[in-house]
Write a protein that holds these residues in place. Sequence first.
Motif, PDB file in Angstrom:
ATOM      1  N   ALA A  15       0.814  -1.337   0.040  1.00 19.32           N
ATOM      2  CA  ALA A  15       0.143  -0.023  -0.073  1.00 19.32           C
ATOM      3  C   ALA A  15       0.804   1.195  -0.098  1.00 19.32           C
ATOM      4  O   ALA A  15       2.038   1.253   0.142  1.00 19.32           O
ATOM      5  CB  ALA A  15      -1.081   0.056   1.295  1.00 19.32           C
ATOM      6  N   TRP A  16       0.353   2.307  -0.246  1.00 22.67           N
ATOM      7  CA  TRP A  16       0.722   3.731  -0.492  1.00 22.67           C
ATOM      8  C   TRP A  16      -0.283   4.444   0.869  1.00 22.67           C
ATOM      9  O   TRP A  16      -1.644   4.303   0.520  1.00 22.67           O
ATOM     10  CB  TRP A  16       0.764   4.354  -1.478  1.00 22.67           C
ATOM     11  N   LEU A  17       0.455   5.187   1.675  1.00 27.41           N
ATOM     12  CA  LEU A  17      -0.398   5.845   2.584  1.00 27.41           C
ATOM     13  C   LEU A  17       0.242   7.215   2.654  1.00 27.41           C
ATOM     14  O   LEU A  17       1.496   7.376   2.242  1.00 27.41           O
ATOM     15  CB  LEU A  17      -0.601   5.182   3.920  1.00 27.41           C
ATOM     16  N   ARG A  18      -0.477   8.264   3.360  1.00 31.96           N
ATOM     17  CA  ARG A  18       0.207   9.568   3.584  1.00 31.96           C
ATOM     18  C   ARG A  18      -0.594  10.109   4.742  1.00 31.96           C
ATOM     19  O   ARG A  18      -1.708   9.878   5.346  1.00 31.96           O
ATOM     20  CB  ARG A  18      -0.147  10.439   2.316  1.00 31.96           C
ATOM     21  N   GLN A  19       0.287  11.193   5.383  1.00 29.53           N
ATOM     22  CA  GLN A  19      -0.017  11.883   6.401  1.00 29.53           C
ATOM     23  C   GLN A  19       0.176  13.303   6.047  1.00 29.53           C
ATOM     24  O   GLN A  19       1.335  13.670   6.245  1.00 29.53           O
ATOM     25  CB  GLN A  19       0.564  11.401   7.727  1.00 29.53           C
ATOM     26  N   PRO A  20      -0.956  14.134   5.848  1.00 29.71           N
ATOM     27  CA  PRO A  20      -0.892  15.524   5.672  1.00 29.71           C
ATOM     28  C   PRO A  20      -0.352  16.026   7.114  1.00 29.71           C
ATOM     29  O   PRO A  20      -0.772  15.692   8.118  1.00 29.71           O
ATOM     30  CB  PRO A  20      -2.063  16.022   5.066  1.00 29.71           C
ATOM     31  N   PRO A  21       0.182  17.348   7.033  1.00 30.02           N
ATOM     32  CA  PRO A  21       0.269  18.130   8.314  1.00 30.02           C
ATOM     33  C   PRO A  21      -0.811  18.127   9.180  1.00 30.02           C
ATOM     34  O   PRO A  21      -1.823  18.848   8.789  1.00 30.02           O
ATOM     35  CB  PRO A  21       0.894  19.387   8.104  1.00 30.02           C
ATOM     36  N   GLU A  57      -3.758   8.362   6.181  1.00 32.26           N
ATOM     37  CA  GLU A  57      -4.965   7.916   5.285  1.00 32.26           C
ATOM     38  C   GLU A  57      -4.193   7.157   4.052  1.00 32.26           C
ATOM     39  O   GLU A  57      -3.015   7.299   3.575  1.00 32.26           O
ATOM     40  CB  GLU A  57      -5.657   9.125   4.807  1.00 32.26           C
ATOM     41  N   TRP A  58      -5.070   5.977   3.962  1.00 27.63           N
ATOM     42  CA  TRP A  58      -4.782   5.100   2.810  1.00 27.63           C
ATOM     43  C   TRP A  58      -4.976   5.751   1.536  1.00 27.63           C
ATOM     44  O   TRP A  58      -6.068   6.422   1.272  1.00 27.63           O
ATOM     45  CB  TRP A  58      -5.742   3.921   3.064  1.00 27.63           C
ATOM     46  N   ILE A  59      -4.123   5.411   0.722  1.00 30.97           N
ATOM     47  CA  ILE A  59      -4.171   6.174  -0.678  1.00 30.97           C
ATOM     48  C   ILE A  59      -4.696   4.740  -1.646  1.00 30.97           C
ATOM     49  O   ILE A  59      -5.521   5.459  -2.498  1.00 30.97           O
ATOM     50  CB  ILE A  59      -2.850   6.626  -1.555  1.00 30.97           C
ATOM     51  N   GLY A  60      -4.058   3.909  -1.654  1.00 29.39           N
ATOM     52  CA  GLY A  60      -4.447   2.654  -2.386  1.00 29.39           C
ATOM     53  C   GLY A  60      -3.490   1.427  -2.078  1.00 29.39           C
ATOM     54  O   GLY A  60      -2.583   1.709  -1.566  1.00 29.39           O
ATOM     55  N   HIS A  61      -3.726   0.386  -2.776  1.00 27.35           N
ATOM     56  CA  HIS A  61      -2.873  -0.540  -2.719  1.00 27.35           C
ATOM     57  C   HIS A  61      -2.821  -1.606  -4.062  1.00 27.35           C
ATOM     58  O   HIS A  61      -3.840  -1.440  -4.804  1.00 27.35           O
ATOM     59  CB  HIS A  61      -3.332  -1.700  -1.329  1.00 27.35           C
ATOM     60  N   THR A  86      -5.492  -3.968  -8.056  1.00 30.52           N
ATOM     61  CA  THR A  86      -5.390  -2.425  -7.275  1.00 30.52           C
ATOM     62  C   THR A  86      -6.811  -2.010  -7.007  1.00 30.52           C
ATOM     63  O   THR A  86      -7.741  -2.586  -7.225  1.00 30.52           O
ATOM     64  CB  THR A  86      -4.690  -1.467  -8.197  1.00 30.52           C
ATOM     65  N   ASN A  87      -6.658  -1.370  -5.949  1.00 34.38           N
ATOM     66  CA  ASN A  87      -7.827  -0.728  -5.122  1.00 34.38           C
ATOM     67  C   ASN A  87      -7.340   0.717  -4.567  1.00 34.38           C
ATOM     68  O   ASN A  87      -6.254   0.918  -4.318  1.00 34.38           O
ATOM     69  CB  ASN A  87      -8.396  -1.466  -4.303  1.00 34.38           C
ATOM     70  N   TYR A  88      -8.180   1.969  -4.817  1.00 37.58           N
ATOM     71  CA  TYR A  88      -7.741   2.975  -4.490  1.00 37.58           C
ATOM     72  C   TYR A  88      -8.725   3.849  -3.647  1.00 37.58           C
ATOM     73  O   TYR A  88     -10.058   3.566  -3.703  1.00 37.58           O
ATOM     74  CB  TYR A  88      -7.772   3.969  -5.973  1.00 37.58           C
ATOM     75  N   CYS A 148       5.016   3.659   2.087  1.00 32.99           N
ATOM     76  CA  CYS A 148       4.499   2.437   1.602  1.00 32.99           C
ATOM     77  C   CYS A 148       4.579   1.260   2.608  1.00 32.99           C
ATOM     78  O   CYS A 148       5.127   1.664   3.732  1.00 32.99           O
ATOM     79  CB  CYS A 148       5.641   1.981   0.411  1.00 32.99           C
ATOM     80  N   ALA A 149       3.693   0.211   2.534  1.00 34.91           N
ATOM     81  CA  ALA A 149       3.587  -0.362   3.606  1.00 34.91           C
ATOM     82  C   ALA A 149       3.116  -1.875   3.177  1.00 34.91           C
ATOM     83  O   ALA A 149       2.651  -1.852   2.116  1.00 34.91           O
ATOM     84  CB  ALA A 149       2.511  -0.041   4.610  1.00 34.91           C
ATOM     85  N   ARG A 150       3.220  -2.960   4.039  1.00 33.13           N
ATOM     86  CA  ARG A 150       2.871  -4.181   3.502  1.00 33.13           C
ATOM     87  C   ARG A 150       1.655  -4.446   4.797  1.00 33.13           C
ATOM     88  O   ARG A 150       1.898  -4.625   5.785  1.00 33.13           O
ATOM     89  CB  ARG A 150       3.803  -5.149   3.525  1.00 33.13           C
ATOM     90  N   GLY A 151       0.812  -5.291   4.293  1.00 34.73           N
ATOM     91  CA  GLY A 151      -0.273  -5.883   5.315  1.00 34.73           C
ATOM     92  C   GLY A 151      -0.900  -7.230   4.576  1.00 34.73           C
ATOM     93  O   GLY A 151      -0.454  -7.761   3.517  1.00 34.73           O
ATOM     94  N   ASN A 152      -1.463  -7.858   5.550  1.00 32.83           N
ATOM     95  CA  ASN A 152      -1.967  -9.099   5.285  1.00 32.83           C
ATOM     96  C   ASN A 152      -3.279  -9.222   4.579  1.00 32.83           C
ATOM     97  O   ASN A 152      -4.034 -10.016   4.270  1.00 32.83           O
ATOM     98  CB  ASN A 152      -2.119  -9.937   6.237  1.00 32.83           C
ATOM     99  N   PHE A 153      -4.080  -7.999   4.461  1.00 34.52           N
ATOM    100  CA  PHE A 153      -5.212  -7.738   3.839  1.00 34.52           C
ATOM    101  C   PHE A 153      -5.310  -6.610   2.925  1.00 34.52           C
ATOM    102  O   PHE A 153      -4.373  -5.630   3.048  1.00 34.52           O
ATOM    103  CB  PHE A 153      -6.298  -7.466   5.135  1.00 34.52           C
ATOM    104  N   GLY A 154      -6.117  -6.721   1.866  1.00 32.31           N
ATOM    105  CA  GLY A 154      -6.198  -5.375   1.097  1.00 32.31           C
ATOM    106  C   GLY A 154      -7.331  -4.747   1.677  1.00 32.31           C
ATOM    107  O   GLY A 154      -8.357  -4.710   1.522  1.00 32.31           O
ATOM    108  N   THR A 155      -6.712  -3.753   2.374  1.00 38.58           N
ATOM    109  CA  THR A 155      -7.805  -2.845   3.466  1.00 38.58           C
ATOM    110  C   THR A 155      -7.442  -1.482   3.299  1.00 38.58           C
ATOM    111  O   THR A 155      -6.236  -0.986   2.975  1.00 38.58           O
ATOM    112  CB  THR A 155      -7.638  -3.123   5.021  1.00 38.58           C
ATOM    113  N   SER A 156      -8.382  -0.568   3.737  1.00 39.05           N
ATOM    114  CA  SER A 156      -7.996   1.084   3.619  1.00 39.05           C
ATOM    115  C   SER A 156      -7.570   1.361   5.262  1.00 39.05           C
ATOM    116  O   SER A 156      -7.727   2.451   5.161  1.00 39.05           O
ATOM    117  CB  SER A 156      -9.436   1.705   3.255  1.00 39.05           C
TER     118      SER A 156
END
Length: 123
Positions: A37-43, A48-52, A59-61, A97-105
């Motif tokens: 996944a890609w995630l981001r944290q605004p100031p 928040e999750w962007i997609g994976h 893919t999912n967004y 970027c991150a790794r998980g065991n599930f396709g989750t938001s």
Amino acid sequence: QVQLQESGPGLVKPSQTLSLTCTVSGGSITIDPYYWAWLRQPPGKAREWIGHIGYAGNTNYRPSLKSRTSISRDTSKNQFSLQLKSVTPEDTAVYYCARGNFGTSDAHLYNDWGQGIQVTVSS
């Protein structure tokens, strides 16, 4: 143990495309059951999750970003990438970027994380 490392430019001009790459070591991005996944944290805001992209390449967004987002992978390099088009200053954030065991938001369900990269959108 898997390791993830983000790379890309730290400064992007408004209306341009933000492009980041996550290089993975210690584990293949094609192995079941992992999702990448890609995630981001605004100031001042929550992460928040962007997609994976899944181990099979699916893919999912995030709905609010879907029209501007593309996640792809290069299995020969064990990398996956994010492209976010038509950026504005509101896209300024630390990107992970991150790794998980599930396709989750749910950002809390991702177990392994890169260190993050600050991306600022400014002219």
